[in-house]
Design a protein around this motif. Structure first.
Motif, short mmCIF file in Angstrom:
data_model
loop_
_atom_site.label_atom_id
_atom_site.label_comp_id
_atom_site.label_asym_id
_atom_site.label_seq_id
_atom_site.Cartn_x
_atom_site.Cartn_y
_atom_site.Cartn_z
N ARG A 168 27.03 6.83 -47.21
CA ARG A 168 26.87 5.67 -46.33
C ARG A 168 28.23 5.02 -46.12
N VAL A 169 28.51 4.64 -44.89
CA VAL A 169 29.74 3.93 -44.55
C VAL A 169 29.37 2.56 -43.99
N GLY A 170 29.99 1.54 -44.52
CA GLY A 170 29.78 0.20 -44.00
C GLY A 170 31.08 -0.39 -43.47
N LEU A 171 31.02 -1.07 -42.35
CA LEU A 171 32.15 -1.81 -41.79
C LEU A 171 31.80 -3.29 -41.78
N VAL A 172 32.59 -4.09 -42.45
CA VAL A 172 32.33 -5.53 -42.53
C VAL A 172 33.51 -6.26 -41.89
N TYR A 173 33.24 -6.93 -40.78
CA TYR A 173 34.29 -7.66 -40.06
C TYR A 173 34.30 -9.12 -40.51
N GLY A 174 35.42 -9.56 -41.04
CA GLY A 174 35.58 -10.95 -41.41
C GLY A 174 36.61 -11.64 -40.53
N GLU A 175 36.85 -12.91 -40.82
CA GLU A 175 37.80 -13.65 -40.00
C GLU A 175 39.22 -13.16 -40.22
N ARG A 176 39.55 -12.83 -41.47
CA ARG A 176 40.91 -12.41 -41.79
C ARG A 176 41.01 -10.96 -42.24
N GLU A 177 39.89 -10.40 -42.71
CA GLU A 177 39.93 -9.05 -43.25
C GLU A 177 38.81 -8.21 -42.63
N VAL A 178 39.07 -6.91 -42.57
CA VAL A 178 38.03 -5.95 -42.22
C VAL A 178 37.91 -5.01 -43.41
N THR A 179 36.66 -4.76 -43.81
CA THR A 179 36.40 -3.97 -45.02
C THR A 179 35.59 -2.73 -44.67
N ALA A 180 35.99 -1.60 -45.25
CA ALA A 180 35.22 -0.36 -45.12
C ALA A 180 34.70 0.03 -46.50
N LEU A 181 33.40 0.34 -46.57
CA LEU A 181 32.76 0.79 -47.81
C LEU A 181 32.26 2.20 -47.61
N ILE A 182 32.63 3.11 -48.50
CA ILE A 182 32.16 4.49 -48.43
C ILE A 182 31.47 4.80 -49.75
N GLU A 183 30.16 5.04 -49.71
CA GLU A 183 29.37 5.26 -50.91
C GLU A 183 28.67 6.60 -50.83
N ASP A 184 28.69 7.37 -51.94
CA ASP A 184 27.95 8.63 -51.99
C ASP A 184 27.16 8.71 -53.27
N ASP A 185 26.18 9.62 -53.33
CA ASP A 185 25.35 9.81 -54.52
C ASP A 185 25.71 11.09 -55.24
N GLY A 186 27.01 11.48 -55.16
CA GLY A 186 27.44 12.74 -55.75
C GLY A 186 27.68 12.65 -57.24
N ARG A 187 28.43 13.63 -57.75
CA ARG A 187 28.58 13.77 -59.19
C ARG A 187 29.55 12.77 -59.81
N GLY A 188 30.37 12.13 -59.01
CA GLY A 188 31.30 11.12 -59.53
C GLY A 188 32.27 11.70 -60.54
N PHE A 189 32.96 10.81 -61.25
CA PHE A 189 33.88 11.26 -62.30
C PHE A 189 34.04 10.13 -63.31
N ASP A 190 34.42 10.52 -64.52
CA ASP A 190 34.50 9.58 -65.64
C ASP A 190 35.95 9.19 -65.90
N VAL A 191 36.24 7.90 -65.84
CA VAL A 191 37.60 7.44 -66.13
C VAL A 191 37.62 6.51 -67.34
#
Length: 606
Positions: free
Chosen positions: A322-345
């Motif tokens: 899923r990709v989300g675009l959030v338009y604000g007054e001073r910032e624009v934000t992109a969110l990219i979320e997946d349900d994959g295997r991820g990784f451990d840090v």
């Protein structure tokens, strides 16, 4: 014909071995920093002939794709320098066919030999050795003997193979230098060069990923007897698209998807590609009223989303994104979320509150920071990954006079140091090599004088290895960033090096761009590790104390008695380098800072 059985030879005398060493060392020093291939290869050939007591030979460069080879240097006989021949002729042809060293008792046994007439009758024993680089044959070293009855020994073959390795470095460095010079001429300003380095990497990576996915699908269909024509047609279209996109990037035209489209429309096209390439279920959510964004903000935010989706398709094994675009007054934000295997840090964030950026993610951060924004990455094994990029609506102009990252290179081999200098200059214009030295002692002096941003050091150094050097440097300045060049991720010393504060690891066989990314990540305060190294660290960090091997216990007993590495090697019939590795493993596993501390632990046990 090629000799099948190595002949037994007497050990070389100490004087002969010293002559070989001196010649190799002199050649390495002579060649360091010089990149004209002709003089380099001629020096290598002359040194080879000198040590073999011969006066005739050649060095050729091979182009297997075209089925030809070129005689770059030809000494003593033939005088055919600069001539190109087909790969089914001559000693070089025999080398390429055999994929290994070939030995002939007489030159007349060589198929399609080019030397004719009186010279041919004077040549007897002949040896041909491949010049390799990254498992490919890029040339050959050929030596002829005029001594009737002489036979080249396996020991002499090994010696020529050493010179062939130097020739491989020389040829590759020369090619890198030529590419660097050509690109330098083409780059009108520093900003253009920076743009090419960053954007071409992303564009080519995405294009190749698309092509490989289509080919995988074709292979799957063929395996079950289904027609693969459509999948192959998609692969061809993907290749054409990748070529077109790369050309646009180099010309500074920006992504084709943004031509006449809004940011959300361009991202929708990328999601459609992800659906087609990997069968993902996708969704685009737009929040807020899209306002007027600076063109560079649109371009960089799209590239961040594009590369994040490429990572999902290539690595995540996800079902949904899923990709989300959030338009604000001073910032624009992109969110990219997946349900994959991820990784451990877990346990690898440094410093506190700074997220770890794994391999490939540092480029996303660089894009955002370029405009005064930021990128945050959250990931949990088997629970997916979330990338959040925040960019200002009005993009900041990058400062044209920003200082470059100052780098100190530490490696015992001069040719490799020179190659790193040249290849890093090509891969990342913002890296400035301030010094290159050959051992830990010189590195400490150079660091004290120059205070570089990053130290790029070989793990294997004479006397004091990279782990110990890292410890010494951080004792002087705990802010120093040390990236270690390693031979293998299986090396037991990696965990110990991380424990004393190494900022990153990269294999010496890695592409220059990967090494450059590791250096830049370290300079920014990030930790850049490949997935393989991350996996190895995760196992080591969660598996509890590591037991000592039987050999390590033997070494520990002798270390605690104050015996030197050389004496331990003689006592246990090991090489000094092997003993040094065991000592490094002991320090890591016991937590001792040095040999004295290790002996202190022994006193505590008593």
């Amino acid at each position: 014909m090629e000799a099948e059985n190595p002949r037994t030879v007497a050990p070389a005398s100490e004087a002969a071995l010293r002559a070989q060493f001196d010649t190799l060392a002199a050649m390495a020093e002579d060649l360091a920093g010089h990149f004209a291939p002709g003089p380099l290869l001629e020096r290598i050939l002359r040194h080879t002939l000198e040590l073999l007591d011969c006066d005739s030979g050649s060095i050729c460069t091979v182009d297997e794709a075209s089925g030809t080879y070129r005689k770059d240097v030809d000494l003593g006989v033939g005088c055919q320098s600069g001539t190109t021949f087909p790969l089914d002729e001559g000693v070089t042809g025999e080398v390429v066919r055999a994929r290994s060293t070939v030995l002939f008792d007489e030159y007349g046994q060589v198929r399609g030999g080019h030397i004719q007439g009186a010279d041919r009758d004077l040549l007897h024993a002949t040896i041909g050795v491949p010049i390799r680089w990254n498992d490919a044959i890029i040339g050959a070293v050929v030596v002829f003997s005029r001594e009737a009855g002489r036979r080249f020994t396996s020991e002499e073959a090994s010696l020529v193979e050493r010179f062939a390795a130097h020739a491989g470095i020389a040829i590759t460095n020369a090619r890198l230098h030529a590419i660097a010079a050509e690109r330098s001429q083409e780059a009108a300003v520093a900003s253009e060069r920076e743009r090419v380095v960053r954007d071409v990497h992303d564009t080519v990576g995405r294009g190749l990923a698309d092509i490989l996915l289509r080919l995988d699908e074709a292979e799957r269909r063929l395996a079950v007897g289904e027609p693969a024509g459509e999948a192959l047609a998609q692969a061809r279209r993907a290749a054409r698209s990748a070529l077109s996109e790369t050309q646009r990037t180099v010309l500074g035209l920006g992504p084709e998807q943004l031509d006449g489209r809004s940011l959300s429309e361009a991202i929708a096209l990328e999601l459609a590609w992800a659906e087609s390439a990997a069968g993902l279920s996708t969704r685009l959510v737009v929040v807020g009223e899209p306002g007027a964004l600076a063109p560079e903000t649109v371009r960089q935010l799209f590239r961040i989303v594009q590369e994040s989706l490429t990572n999902v398709v290539e690595h995540a094994s996800a079902h949904r994104v899923r990709v989300g675009l959030v338009y604000g007054e001073r910032e624009v934000t992109a969110l990219i979320e997946d349900d994959g295997r991820g990784f451990d840090v877990t346990g690898l964030s440094r410093p506190p509150n700074r997220p770890l950026r794994g391999l490939g993610l540092q480029g996303l951060a660089a894009r955002a920071e370029h405009l005064g924004g930021s990128v945050h990455v959250e990931s949990t094994p088997q629970w997916g990954t979330r990338v959040r990029a925040e960019l200002p609506v009005a993009a900041l102009s990058p400062e044209p006079d920003r200082s470059r990252w100052r780098l100190l290179i530490v490696h015992p081999i001069p040719l490799i140091r020179s190659g790193l200098v040249r290849s890093l200059a090509l891969a990342e214009p913002d890296i400035q090599v301030v010094a290159e030295v050959g051992d830990a002692e010189a590195a400490m002096e150079a660091f004290d004088l120059l205070r570089p941003d990053v130290v790029l050091s070989a793990l294997d150094l004479p006397h004091v290895d990279g782990t110990q050097l890292t410890s010494h440097l951080r004792a002087v300045d705990d802010e120093v960033r040390v990236v270690l060049l390693i031979g293998s991720i299986a090396d037991d010393r990696l965990i110990g090096a991380a424990g004393v504060g190494a900022a990153g690891f990269v294999e010496l066989s890695a592409e220059p761009a990967s090494i450059a990314r590791a250096v830049v990540a370290a300079a920014r305060g990030d930790l850049l590790l490949s997935p393989e190294i991350l996996s190895r660290f995760s196992i080591s960090l969660t598996g509890g104390p590591e037991p000592l091997t039987a050999r390590e216990r033997e070494v520990r007993t002798l270390v605690e008695q104050g015996i030197t590495d050389k004496a331990i090697a003689a006592e246990l019939h090991l090489s000094v380098k092997t003993v040094e590795k065991h000592v490094g493993a002991l320090l890591r596993k016991t937590g001792a800072a040095n040999r004295t501390a290790l002996a202190g632990l022994a006193s505590g046990r008593r």
